[in-house]
Design an enzyme around this catalytic site. Structure first.
Site, PDB file in Angstrom:
ATOM      1  N   GLY A  46       0.836  -1.195   0.000  1.00 25.56           N
ATOM      2  CA  GLY A  46       0.000   0.000   0.000  1.00 25.56           C
ATOM      3  C   GLY A  46       0.872   1.247   0.000  1.00 25.56           C
ATOM      4  O   GLY A  46       2.024   1.208   0.436  1.00 25.56           O
ATOM      5  N   GLN A  51       2.899   9.914   1.406  1.00 25.76           N
ATOM      6  CA  GLN A  51       4.251   9.345   1.437  1.00 25.76           C
ATOM      7  C   GLN A  51       5.098   9.782   0.254  1.00 25.76           C
ATOM      8  O   GLN A  51       6.316   9.675   0.308  1.00 25.76           O
ATOM      9  CB  GLN A  51       4.176   7.811   1.457  1.00 25.76           C
ATOM     10  N   CYS A  91       6.061  -0.305   6.989  1.00 17.97           N
ATOM     11  CA  CYS A  91       5.683   0.887   6.220  1.00 17.97           C
ATOM     12  C   CYS A  91       6.860   1.291   5.351  1.00 17.97           C
ATOM     13  O   CYS A  91       7.998   1.280   5.820  1.00 17.97           O
ATOM     14  CB  CYS A  91       5.334   2.009   7.191  1.00 17.97           C
ATOM     15  N   LEU A  92       6.583   1.639   4.097  1.00 16.80           N
ATOM     16  CA  LEU A  92       7.661   2.058   3.194  1.00 16.80           C
ATOM     17  C   LEU A  92       8.341   3.333   3.703  1.00 16.80           C
ATOM     18  O   LEU A  92       9.472   3.612   3.325  1.00 16.80           O
ATOM     19  CB  LEU A  92       7.118   2.280   1.778  1.00 16.80           C
ATOM     20  N   HIS A 133      -4.197   1.526   7.773  1.00 22.97           N
ATOM     21  CA  HIS A 133      -2.824   2.047   7.854  1.00 22.97           C
ATOM     22  C   HIS A 133      -2.633   3.205   6.854  1.00 22.97           C
ATOM     23  O   HIS A 133      -2.131   4.266   7.210  1.00 22.97           O
ATOM     24  CB  HIS A 133      -1.849   0.892   7.568  1.00 22.97           C
ATOM     25  N   GLU A 134      -3.083   2.980   5.601  1.00 22.37           N
ATOM     26  CA  GLU A 134      -2.900   4.017   4.574  1.00 22.37           C
ATOM     27  C   GLU A 134      -3.773   5.241   4.860  1.00 22.37           C
ATOM     28  O   GLU A 134      -3.363   6.373   4.602  1.00 22.37           O
ATOM     29  CB  GLU A 134      -3.205   3.468   3.177  1.00 22.37           C
ATOM     30  N   HIS A 137      -2.094   7.604   7.150  1.00 22.30           N
ATOM     31  CA  HIS A 137      -1.120   8.485   6.487  1.00 22.30           C
ATOM     32  C   HIS A 137      -1.789   9.784   6.043  1.00 22.30           C
ATOM     33  O   HIS A 137      -1.201  10.856   6.119  1.00 22.30           O
ATOM     34  CB  HIS A 137      -0.530   7.811   5.247  1.00 22.30           C
TER      35      HIS A 137
HETATM   36 NI    NI Z   1       2.778   3.239   5.632  1.00 22.67          NI
END
Ligand code: NI
Length: 168
Positions: A46, A51, A91-92, A133-134, A137
């Protein structure tokens, strides 16, 4: 298509609250396809616009094993949530760290697609966790915010050190 730069914790831009998407135009569709490319390349399941330093309410995900079920959610809302479960999350924007986070197990989501079409669907398990989660963000929130101050500070200092090493 183009790969986008992913911001890393503790970059303050990750704390920006995203604005609703109002224009469903070619520029938006280009961003969506660049975000998919960036997510698949990373690789991740995701990615939120926050991000990649674009502060609009847009996220992409693909939790399928075959990496062939791309889903784009614009202006997403969780309209029902129940149950709870704890899963390891990564998480990226927080590379290399995985920690348990408690989230709703089932959710019902209303969102638009890249053409502005609204639909509702149910999600559970990994997909439900990924969407929650997304969506965090988009509120400027990260999964490390659910951890103790001690853990979060430890992750922060390790990532800052890593970023300095890369820059130097
Ligand atoms: Ni993330």
């Amino acid at each position: 298509m183009a790969l986008l730069n992913i911001l890393h914790f503790p970059d303050p831009r990750l704390r920006t609250v995203a604005k609703p998407v109002t224009e469903f135009d070619a520029e938006l569709r280009k961003l969506v396809s660049d975000m998919f490319e960036t997510m698949y390349e990373a690789p991740g399941i995701g990615l939120a616009a926050t991000q990649v330093d674009r502060h609009i309410r847009l996220l992409v995900l693909d939790v399928s094993e075959g990496r062939n079920r791309p889903r784009c959610l614009i202006n997403p809302e969780i309209i029902e949530a129940d149950g709870d479960e704890e899963m390891d999350e990564g998480c990226l924007s927080v590379p290399g760290y995985y920690e348990k986070v408690r989230r709703a197990e089932h959710i019902r989501v209303r969102a638009q697609d890249e053409n502005g079409q609204t639909s509702e669907f149910e999600a559970e398990g990994l997909e439900a966790v990924c969407i929650q989660h997304e969506m965090d963000h988009l509120e400027g929130k990260l999964f490390v915010d659910y951890l103790s101050n001690l853990k979060r500070n430890r992750i922060r200092s390790k990532l800052v050190k890593l970023q300095k090493q890369k820059a130097g």
